[in-house]
Every structure is written in C-alpha cells, then in structure tokens.
Design an enzyme around this catalytic site. Structure first.
Site, PDB file in Angstrom:
ATOM      1  N   GLY A  33       0.808  -1.215   0.000  1.00 23.94           N
ATOM      2  CA  GLY A  33       0.000   0.000   0.000  1.00 23.94           C
ATOM      3  C   GLY A  33       0.844   1.269   0.000  1.00 23.94           C
TER       4      GLY A  33
ATOM      5  NE  ARG B 226       9.922 -20.265   4.422  1.00 29.82           N
ATOM      6  CZ  ARG B 226       9.687 -18.975   4.280  1.00 29.82           C
ATOM      7  NH1 ARG B 226       8.490 -18.558   3.955  1.00 29.82           N
ATOM      8  NH2 ARG B 226      10.662 -18.099   4.459  1.00 29.82           N
TER       9      ARG B 226
HETATM   10  C1  FAD Z   1       7.509 -12.761  10.972  1.00 30.59           C
HETATM   11  C2  FAD Z   1       7.433 -12.646   9.477  1.00 30.59           C
HETATM   12  C3  FAD Z   1       8.588 -12.638   8.707  1.00 30.59           C
HETATM   13  C4  FAD Z   1       8.526 -12.518   7.315  1.00 30.59           C
HETATM   14  N1  FAD Z   1       9.692 -12.516   6.608  1.00 30.59           N
HETATM   15  C5  FAD Z   1       9.627 -12.377   5.257  1.00 30.59           C
HETATM   16  C6  FAD Z   1      10.832 -12.338   4.489  1.00 30.59           C
HETATM   17  O1  FAD Z   1      11.918 -12.432   5.022  1.00 30.59           O
HETATM   18  N2  FAD Z   1      10.729 -12.173   3.149  1.00 30.59           N
HETATM   19  C7  FAD Z   1       9.525 -12.054   2.520  1.00 30.59           C
HETATM   20  O2  FAD Z   1       9.514 -11.890   1.311  1.00 30.59           O
HETATM   21  N3  FAD Z   1       8.378 -12.077   3.239  1.00 30.59           N
HETATM   22  C8  FAD Z   1       8.399 -12.244   4.576  1.00 30.59           C
HETATM   23  N4  FAD Z   1       7.223 -12.273   5.283  1.00 30.59           N
HETATM   24  C9  FAD Z   1       5.953 -12.014   4.605  1.00 30.59           C
HETATM   25  C10 FAD Z   1       5.783 -10.524   4.321  1.00 30.59           C
HETATM   26  O3  FAD Z   1       6.299  -9.775   5.384  1.00 30.59           O
HETATM   27  C11 FAD Z   1       4.341 -10.093   4.125  1.00 30.59           C
HETATM   28  O4  FAD Z   1       3.700 -10.967   3.276  1.00 30.59           O
HETATM   29  C12 FAD Z   1       4.240  -8.708   3.499  1.00 30.59           C
HETATM   30  O5  FAD Z   1       5.017  -7.804   4.206  1.00 30.59           O
HETATM   31  C13 FAD Z   1       2.808  -8.226   3.416  1.00 30.59           C
HETATM   32  O6  FAD Z   1       2.777  -6.875   2.979  1.00 30.59           O
HETATM   33  P1  FAD Z   1       1.425  -6.152   2.642  1.00 30.59           P
HETATM   34  O7  FAD Z   1       1.770  -4.767   2.256  1.00 30.59           O
HETATM   35  O8  FAD Z   1       0.657  -6.950   1.671  1.00 30.59           O
HETATM   36  O9  FAD Z   1       0.575  -6.164   3.985  1.00 30.59           O
HETATM   37  P2  FAD Z   1       0.871  -5.585   5.455  1.00 30.59           P
HETATM   38  O10 FAD Z   1       2.249  -5.174   5.657  1.00 30.59           O
HETATM   39  O11 FAD Z   1       0.276  -6.579   6.388  1.00 30.59           O
HETATM   40  O12 FAD Z   1       0.013  -4.259   5.520  1.00 30.59           O
HETATM   41  C14 FAD Z   1      -1.361  -4.256   5.655  1.00 30.59           C
HETATM   42  C15 FAD Z   1      -1.822  -2.830   5.776  1.00 30.59           C
HETATM   43  O13 FAD Z   1      -3.224  -2.804   5.693  1.00 30.59           O
HETATM   44  C16 FAD Z   1      -3.779  -2.080   6.750  1.00 30.59           C
HETATM   45  N5  FAD Z   1      -5.085  -2.663   7.030  1.00 30.59           N
HETATM   46  C17 FAD Z   1      -5.411  -3.967   7.189  1.00 30.59           C
HETATM   47  N6  FAD Z   1      -6.725  -4.102   7.377  1.00 30.59           N
HETATM   48  C18 FAD Z   1      -7.245  -2.866   7.329  1.00 30.59           C
HETATM   49  C19 FAD Z   1      -8.565  -2.340   7.454  1.00 30.59           C
HETATM   50  N7  FAD Z   1      -9.616  -3.113   7.629  1.00 30.59           N
HETATM   51  N8  FAD Z   1      -8.721  -0.989   7.372  1.00 30.59           N
HETATM   52  C20 FAD Z   1      -7.655  -0.170   7.181  1.00 30.59           C
HETATM   53  N9  FAD Z   1      -6.411  -0.618   7.040  1.00 30.59           N
HETATM   54  C21 FAD Z   1      -6.211  -1.949   7.112  1.00 30.59           C
HETATM   55  C22 FAD Z   1      -2.785  -2.157   7.864  1.00 30.59           C
HETATM   56  O14 FAD Z   1      -2.928  -1.038   8.684  1.00 30.59           O
HETATM   57  C23 FAD Z   1      -1.476  -2.131   7.075  1.00 30.59           C
HETATM   58  O15 FAD Z   1      -1.138  -0.804   6.806  1.00 30.59           O
HETATM   59  C24 FAD Z   1       7.278 -12.410   6.678  1.00 30.59           C
HETATM   60  C25 FAD Z   1       6.118 -12.422   7.445  1.00 30.59           C
HETATM   61  C26 FAD Z   1       6.185 -12.574   8.827  1.00 30.59           C
HETATM   62  C27 FAD Z   1       4.921 -12.676   9.606  1.00 30.59           C
END
Ligand code: FAD
Ligand code: FES
Lengths: 637, 258
Positions: free
Chosen positions: A45, A330
């Site tokens: 985002g 994994r």
């Molecule tokens: C411990 C851990 C380690 C990881 N390590 C790795 C790694 O080394 N390499 C890799 O590639 N991936 C890794 N991953 C996976 C990766 O981090 C995530 O898949 C990725 O960061 C998700 O990004 P995103 O922007 O899609 O969502 P997120 O970062 O989860 O962001 C979601 C956003 O949506 C907002 N939001 C959610 N619901 C609502 C709502 N209803 N209303 C308003 N806002 C909302 C939140 O506030 C947030 O801003 C890891 C995951 C974990 C849990």
C-alpha cells in the site's frame, strides 16, 4: 461471475513490456482530477500510494494503525529476492520465474510470475536509491545470500530487519508525498466496507478508531493492500492487528476469494507455551543452515537432550531426505515435524516441538562464530523461553506464517469488482500453493511500485466514471450496514471476550485445515465453525461504547469476520482433494507418503463467490496453463 | 504469580486521568507484559467493564507500536527491550506495578495508555526521505557504499519510531529520533544531495511540534529499545551547524538542534 485473467498475448518474456506500450494513458493534466483510495500502508500500500502520487494522482491512504510505519511488513526478517545475478552464480529472470512457479507447486499464473521476476531488478534499484541500507561487502557492493533452499544467492537483506528497512523506504516516500500535499493520510481508520455504485467500486466506509465516527470516502478507484489473513488461526507469526475484515467485506460485496485454503506454515517458530499466548515468534529459516533437527527415537523418552545418546536420536529430515537434509522446503520440514509429534516423539512439556540442535555447529565453528551469525535470534529465543540455546537445543514447531490465498485479481490486479484493485498479501498473488522465502516482499513492492502505477492508469483512461458524491444512496446504505453490524456487536451483552471464540476457531482450523487435512476432519470443521459463530453472536461481551476508542469492539469486529471466513477456508480445502504446496491432503499421497498433486482435476485457481453467510458459496475455476515450466512432481529425496 | 497493577485511565484527550488499581491473578511467568494485560482486560470484559486501552501490534519488538511506561521507565526495566518483549518472570510475585502512557506535550493522550505520536510522521514528512521517483533509479550497484558507512546507516535506521526516547527525556525532546533518521540517510551517498535541507527542515518541524530541547542527559539512549547511540545526535548537530551557517535554507531563528 466471469474470471477473465486478461493475460496479454505474446511471448512470455515480452508480455509485460508489450502490454505497457499498449496500455491507455491518463493525460498528465488529468491525473490530479482522479482521486484514488489506497487502503493499507504496508509494503504494497505505501509503495502504491507513493508512486501513484508521484505520477500526479490525488491519493487518499488509509491505515488502522497510528502510522504507516507500523504495518506488519515491518516484521519481515530474512530478505527480498531479485534476479540481479550480482554473485554471478547463474541466476536470471528466467530462473527466478522457474523457481517461483515450481516452488508454488504449479498453482500460480505463469504470466504474473514472469512479470514479478522481471520487476524484481527494478525494485532493488529503487530501494537503494531511497536509502535502504542493504548489507554490503567490503568492496562497497551489495551482498546476497541464499535463502529458503534456493540454489543461487539472490536474496538481498538488511541484517535481520529487511522488512523494516523496505517499509521505511516506502513509508518515507509516502510521507514525502503527504508533505507535498499529493497524499492525504488517514491513520487510525478501519475500513468496514467498499461502496459500489452501479456495480463499480467508488468508495469506502471507514471507522475513525479514536472517535468511533463512520466516514464515507468516494473515489474513482479503490485499492486494497490490507495484508494476509493468517490470524484466522489465532496463533500465528502475524501481528496482532492482522485481519481479514477489508478483504472479507469486499468479498461480501462481490469480489471473488481465491484459494483461501492456501496458507503457509513456517517450520521454525518458538513453540506454544500455554493458553495465554497471543502470538508465535518466527525464528529465521537461516537457522536450519547450522542446526540439526531431531527427536528421541522412542515415544515418551523424557530424558534431557544431552542424556540421549546419538543412536537413540532420530534426525528425521536427514534420514528421510539425505540430499536436502535439514534444508528441505518449508512445507516438507513443517509436515515432518508434525508427523513425528503426532507419533508421540515430540519434546517439551506439551510434546509439540522438536529439537533444533546447534551443538555440532558449535563444536565445528566455535560458539563465537555461531553468536556472530545468530546472536540476535538466540537472544530473542532465550528471552521468550528462558532457555539458553548455546547450552540446550532450541525447541521449534511450525506456525502459520503467510497466506497465499486472497482476493482474486486479473493481470491488472483488479478484482471481480470493477475498480477494486488488490495488492500484496491481500490478493491471491503469484505464489501458488506455497511461497518461497523472500518472495512476499518482492511481490508487495512489485505490485505497489511498478504494476498498479501502470495498470490503474489504463483502467481510468478506458472507463467512463460518472461523478459520484458521498450523498449517493449506495454510501448511505453501506454506512447503515456498517453501523448495524457495530450495534449488533454491542447489543449481544454476553460475558465472553471475543478472543475466546477466536482461540476456538483457531484450534479447529489448525487441527483440521492446517498442514495435513482429510475429508472427515474438514467435514467436522464445517460443522464446528457455524456453532462457534452462533455461540459468538449469543455470548460475546463487547464492553464500552461505539463512539470512542474501543479496543474490545475492534477485536470483536475482526473476530466476527474470521468466524465467517474460516468456513470458506475449510470449504475450499474440502473441495481441493489433492496435496499441493503447503497442503497435505491425506487421501492424496505417494506410496512413500509424499504429497501427491492431482493436475488432472485441480490445475486451477479456485475462486469463490459469496452468496450469504449461512449459504453455500459458488465455486468458479480459472484453469492454469503451463507453457514455459513443465508440470512435474516436486521431489526432495 | 499475582500482581497489583496501577493502570492509568483517561477517557479522552481532554479529560483528566487517574490511576485505577487492578489485581492480576494467576499470571504465568512465561507471559509477556502485554499478555498479562490481555488477561486483565479479559477479566474486565467478562465482568462487563471497559478494558484498558493500550496499543500493540507485532509483539516482537519491531513495529514500535507498544508504548507503556512501566514503573516509571519507558518499555520497563529491561535494557534494549520493548514492553511487548518484557516477560513477567522479570517481576516479583505480589509486586505492585504502575503502568502509564508516554507523556510529552507533543504526544497527547488519546485514551488510557494510548498516546498520539503523529508528530513523528510530520517530522518525516518534512524531510526524512530521499526524493527519488519510482522508476528513475540507476543500477543498484552503480554507486558503491563503503561497508562501514552502510553499517552505520543501518545502526541508525534500526529506530522503530516508538517514541520511548521522548518519553524518557526530561525535556521531552525528539532529538534521538530525528538524529537517527538524519544519520541513516546522511551516511549514504544517495542521501547527500538533500543532506542540508533535510536536517534543517526536520529540526524545524520538531520544534514546531512542541518537542523540547536536548540538554545532553542521554536518558533517551538508555530507554531506546534498539539501543541507538547518542553519537548520532552529535553528528546531527554538526550537520545542522554546517547547514545553518552555509546552507541555502533559511533556519527559523528561534529553532535549533539544541
Ligand atoms: C515474521 C514474518 C517474517 C517474514 N519474513 C519475510 C521475508 O523475510 N521475506 C519475505 O519476502 N516475506 C516475509 N514475510 C511475509 C511478508 O512480510 C508479508 O507478506 C508482506 O510484508 C505483506 O505486505 P502487505 O503490504 O501486503 O501487507 P501488510 O504489511 O500486512 O500491511 C497491511 C496494511 O493494511 C492495513 N489494514 C489492514 N486491514 C485494514 C482495514 N480493515 N482498514 C484499514 N487498514 C487496514 C494495515 O494497517 C497495514 O497498513 C514475513 C512475514 C512474517 C509474519
Ligand atoms: S508491539 Fe511491536 S514493538 Fe512492541
């Protein structure tokens, strides 16, 4: 419902480039007139909001957190893949593409994955330009490591905080646009509904989490980047606030949900210590490079690990998979840990963990070297468990970590609701049935920085969008629904906190819809979940009022959605009668008890259409064709 | 284990607050501090009363959301630890523990233990970035960065933006937070073109937001869960000095890097 993937024609390697040329463009002077809503400010985002604003769109960004910098992306540790081939070890766009398709067990779209591999190069360039402090060699060039069993070193990393540094880069770009007035940031807002006008996504309803007020926001397009739903299991490595609410409410308005049963279970997490536990902590996968996984050979052997002689230890990964040993992917590592624990060989008080033993590595390399490599992780482990892993073997157990399923999107990242786009972990994405390490960060940033900033323009330029204001009846109706839902939660006035229902749901899913599944268990879960849901609506206690900051209400709202969504997950798992990726369907295995995929019947994306909370959803299938990477069974023997 | 908690309760931004005494029973030493609060809150919810509002998200020390002053110390007694990673075995059975929100003029309290830290975002928006448009970057290896500089940049970039430094400072100064960002970007060649502008703008925004001046008490470093060094403050002061002497940006007369 029609699933048109809109994959452009042409050779695999040229599709994205050619498509870029064929896309319609929005005149620079008109971009400002297009208001775009981005919900979620994680990697996907924040990068989308920043790059759309740079191009001149009028962007409104929403997050439930107090700042975009808090998004769950911040917790990613290991790294981000890119086919830069800096180490010169034979990597290429094609190889990254190939590995990702195969790693996903042939359940992802080839064209999407190829685009991802192409874009991976630009991501690294851009992040470095933004000041992301990736690890470097003494010569000043970028360092790479191999990760998650990859045969080439293509993972870029910033110590154990890669997600943090990538997110801060995107966050800073976003804040720059906020400072310049190109983005209006709405923090502490939870999206409760998407508003459709004449079938097209034209806005959202959010709750201001401080004042409790419901707000209407209109736009020409809505982008959801709201992350994954791993918290449906209650215990997972995800942050406490991760939820399915935004995606689920969009699903209820008509967005198909794809492959909801595709979740990833990470093999190396700190095991569950007790019922009080609120989350599980990941121990980086890199530990398997030096740690040996074992359990006692005899069930019920309660001797401390040092007292168990070598001959009485079962190094199950090394024995079963001599060529990959402790470094199997994994899903294989997780499933085998579960199997030995189910057979009564597990260690620790609960019997639900296996040893990850560094004593050989310490003997070989010395404690200093191990400290240098894993000091932080060992320290964290010690803090959580009060056990010193330099002296006693670590205990680990698999935990839910990532969700490959999500809202269905076409090549343009648009859902089945016109105008509603979905990015990052929230979409069903490019990872098929199993995500490879270091590829989620890559996908989130590819979607946000590079894909949506182009495809959205094409949508806006080729769609006629009549002017809509928030006075429109559709907004009033959606706001009314959101308010009714909140009032209903407050009106139950039972005496059970929402978390208890969440834990019960989690246990059912973990037991029956986790690493290994079978028809009987899934059918049982399908009976259990509606019961928990009914119990929730009769007995949940949500104290406080709707008109101010109310953490009990926030939590209950999320749990209510998980209780509906969980059922869809189980239904999807029940329908997919094959083992693939992270999912072992017990009825579908080879004579050696390995996962057996069924390409004849299941080489498709399962996209579900909502028909009502207590009515059966409709399954739509998007067939998957493999032109470049030939369908083969994975084998790690 | 059992504890007596003194929890800060405050209805909203403008209402006065006070401590509420609550008993926490049957707490496992393996619970984190926040899990202990979860238990207390669930008891309150069962009893029909409103739980104490506090914030957390990752619960593993990286997102910077959790923000509690425990026994007068931001993030509690453990060094280099966020309160979400603080475990109850650290406390004595029967102990009385006070729990308060961050307190600083620039961080108004929204409710109970939740403070508004949006001022940090404003400071970043003022200059805490490198202006590079998506798609315009040269090859990532085009510009080598000495490992030493990259490592120092990373040390500074480890800041989680929790605000403990402000909460710990007798003047509620945000110097360590600002310095960490200035130092992170200032150590990289990509950060040079905007170096002067950045420090001036960030410092001026910091002053405007109502954070206090730095009087070199170094409480910030002691409270920082990521143990970010106050050396970054010295470095920022140098940058600030250079920028205000020779820089093209006008520096507000009343402001200063403290
Ligand atoms: C411990 C851990 C380690 C990881 N390590 C790795 C790694 O080394 N390499 C890799 O590639 N991936 C890794 N991953 C996976 C990766 O981090 C995530 O898949 C990725 O960061 C998700 O990004 P995103 O922007 O899609 O969502 P997120 O970062 O989860 O962001 C979601 C956003 O949506 C907002 N939001 C959610 N619901 C609502 C709502 N209803 N209303 C308003 N806002 C909302 C939140 O506030 C947030 O801003 C890891 C995951 C974990 C849990
Ligand atoms: S909750 Fe994320 S740092 Fe404590």
């Amino acid at each position: 419902m029609i699933l048109d993937s809109k994959i452009p024609p042409g050779a695999m390697a040229d599709k994205w480039t050619d498509y870029g040329f064929n896309m319609k463009l929005v005149n620079p002077a008109n971009k400002r007139k297009h208001k775009v809503i981005v919900v979620g400010t994680g990697l996907a985002g924040a990068s989308a909001a920043a790059s759309l604003a740079e191009k001149g769109y009028n962007v409104h960004a929403f997050t439930f957190q107090d700042s975009p910098r808090r998004a769950h992306s911040i917790a990613a540790q290991g790294g981000i893949n890119a086919a830069k081939n800096y180490p010169g070890d034979g990597d290429s766009i094609h190889r990254l593409f190939y590995d990702t398709v195969k790693g996903g067990d042939f359940r992802a779209r080839e064209a999407n994955v190829h685009r991802l591999a192409e874009i991976s190069l630009k991501i690294i360039d851009h992040c470095v330009a933004l000041g992301v402090p990736f690890a470097r060699e003494y010569g000043g060039l970028l360092d790479n490591r191999s990760f998650g069993g990859a045969q080439v070193s293509r993972t870029f990393y910033a110590r154990g905080q890669t997600g943090q540094q990538l997110l801060l880069g995107a966050y800073q770009s976003l804040m720059r646009q906020v400072g310049e007035g190109q983005v209006k940031l709405h923090t502490r807002r939870e999206m409760l509904d998407v508003v459709l006008v004449d079938g097209v996504a034209r806005g959202i309803i959010v709750r201001d989490l401080v004042t409790g007020r419901l707000e209407r926001h209109e736009a020409d397009a809505v982008i959801l980047a709201t992350g994954g739903y791993g918290r449906v299991f209650y215990l997972s490595t995800n942050a406490a606030g991760c939820n399915v609410t935004a995606a689920w409410r969009a699903h209820k308005r008509g967005a198909a949900f794809a492959n909801p049963c595709f979740t990833q279970i990470h093999p190396t997490c700190v095991p569950v210590a007790g019922d009080h536990q609120s989350k599980l902590t990941l121990m980086s996968e890199s530990l398997r490079n030096d740690g040996r996984v074992w359990v006692p050979r005899t069930a019920g052997d309660k001797r401390p690990p040092h007292d168990i002689p070598e001959a009485e230890r079962f190094y199950f990964l090394e024995e079963k998979y001599p060529s990959f040993g402790n470094l199997v992917p994994r899903d294989v590592a997780s499933r085998n840990a579960k199997q030995v624990c189910d057979a009564g060989l597990g260690v620790g008080e609960s019997g639900l963990s296996v040893y990850l033993d560094f004593s050989d590595a310490i003997k070989r390399l010395g404690e200093g070297k191990i400290r240098e490599k894993y000091g932080n992780l060992f320290h964290m482990y010690d803090k959580i468990t009060d056990e010193n892993p330099y002296q006693v073997p670590m205990r680990i157990y698999p935990a839910v970590h990532y969700t490959m399923g999500g809202l269905w999107v076409d090549y343009n990242l648009m859902s089945t609701i016109p105008g509603l786009h979905v990015l990052g972990e929230a979409n069903f994405s490019d990872h098929g049935a199993n995500r490879l390490g270091a590829s989620a960060l890559m996908q989130g940033l590819a979607d946000g920085y590079f894909v949506i900033s182009q495809t959205l323009g094409h949508y806006l330029a080729s769609t006629s969008l009549p002017k809509v204001t928030t006075d429109h009846a559709a907004f009033a109706e959606a706001e009314h629904d959101a308010k009714a839902h909140i009032d209903r939660l407050l009106a139950v006035k039972g005496n059970v906190p929402a978390v208890e229902f969440h834990r019960r749901l989690g246990k059912v899913l973990w037991e029956h819809c986790g690493m290994a599944r079978n028809e009987a268990g899934l059918k049982l879960a399908l009976q259990e979940i509606p019961k928990i849901r009914a119990d929730f609506w009769n007995n949940v206690s949500v104290t406080g009022a709707g008109g101010d900051l109310n953490i009990a209400l926030e939590e209950a709202g999320r749990v209510a959605d998980f209780l509906e969504f969980g059922e869809l997950m189980v239904r999807d798992a029940l329908t997919r009668k094959e083992s693939c990726g992270g999912h072992f369907r017990e009825e579908s295995q080879t004579p050696e008890n390995e996962a057996l995929r069924d390409d004849e019947n299941f080489c498709h994306v399962a996209a579900w259409e909502f028909t009502g909370v207590d009515s059966e959803p409709i399954l739509h299938k998007e067939p998957l064709a493999f032109e470049e990477v030939h369908l083969t069974q994975r084998s790690y023997k | 284990m059992n504890f007596k908690l003194r929890l800060w309760r405050q209805k909203d931004r403008t209402s006065p607050g006070s401590f509420q005494e609550v008993e926490a029973h049957g707490i496992s030493p393996d619970m984190s501090f926040l899990e202990m609060l979860d238990e207390v809150n669930n008891d309150m919810i069962r009893a029909g009363s409103e739980p104490v509002a506090f914030e957390s998200d990752c619960r593993e020390g990286i997102c910077g959301t959790c923000s509690l002053v425990v026994e007068g110390l931001p993030h509690g007694p453990d060094k280099g630890t966020t309160v979400c990673q603080l475990f109850m075995r650290r406390f004595l059975d029967g102990q009385t523990i006070s729990v308060e929100p961050w307190r600083a003029k620039a961080f108004p309290i929204l409710k109970d233990l939740v403070a508004d830290r949006a001022a940090f975002d404003d400071i970043i928006a003022a200059g805490g970035f490198i202006s590079a448009k998506t798609g315009s970057a040269p090859d990532a290896n085009g510009l080598p960065v000495p490992k030493k500089d990259a490592d120092t940049a990373m040390d500074a970039a480890a800041c989680i933006g929790c605000g403990a430094c402000v909460a710990a400072c007798p003047n509620a100064s945000a110097m360590l937070f600002v310095a960490a960002k200035v130092s992170h970007l200032g150590h990289l060649p990509q950060g040079q073109p905007e170096r002067e502008r950045r420090v001036v703008r960030m410092v001026s925004k910091m002053d405007e937001a109502g954070f206090g001046n730095c009087s070199n008490r170094y409480e910030c470093e002691a409270a920082c869960p990521k143990e970010i060094s106050v050396e970054h403050i010295a470095r920022m002061n140098r940058d600030y000095g250079v920028s205000s002497l020779f820089g093209s940006e006008r520096v507000r007369a009343e402001g200063g890097a403290g």
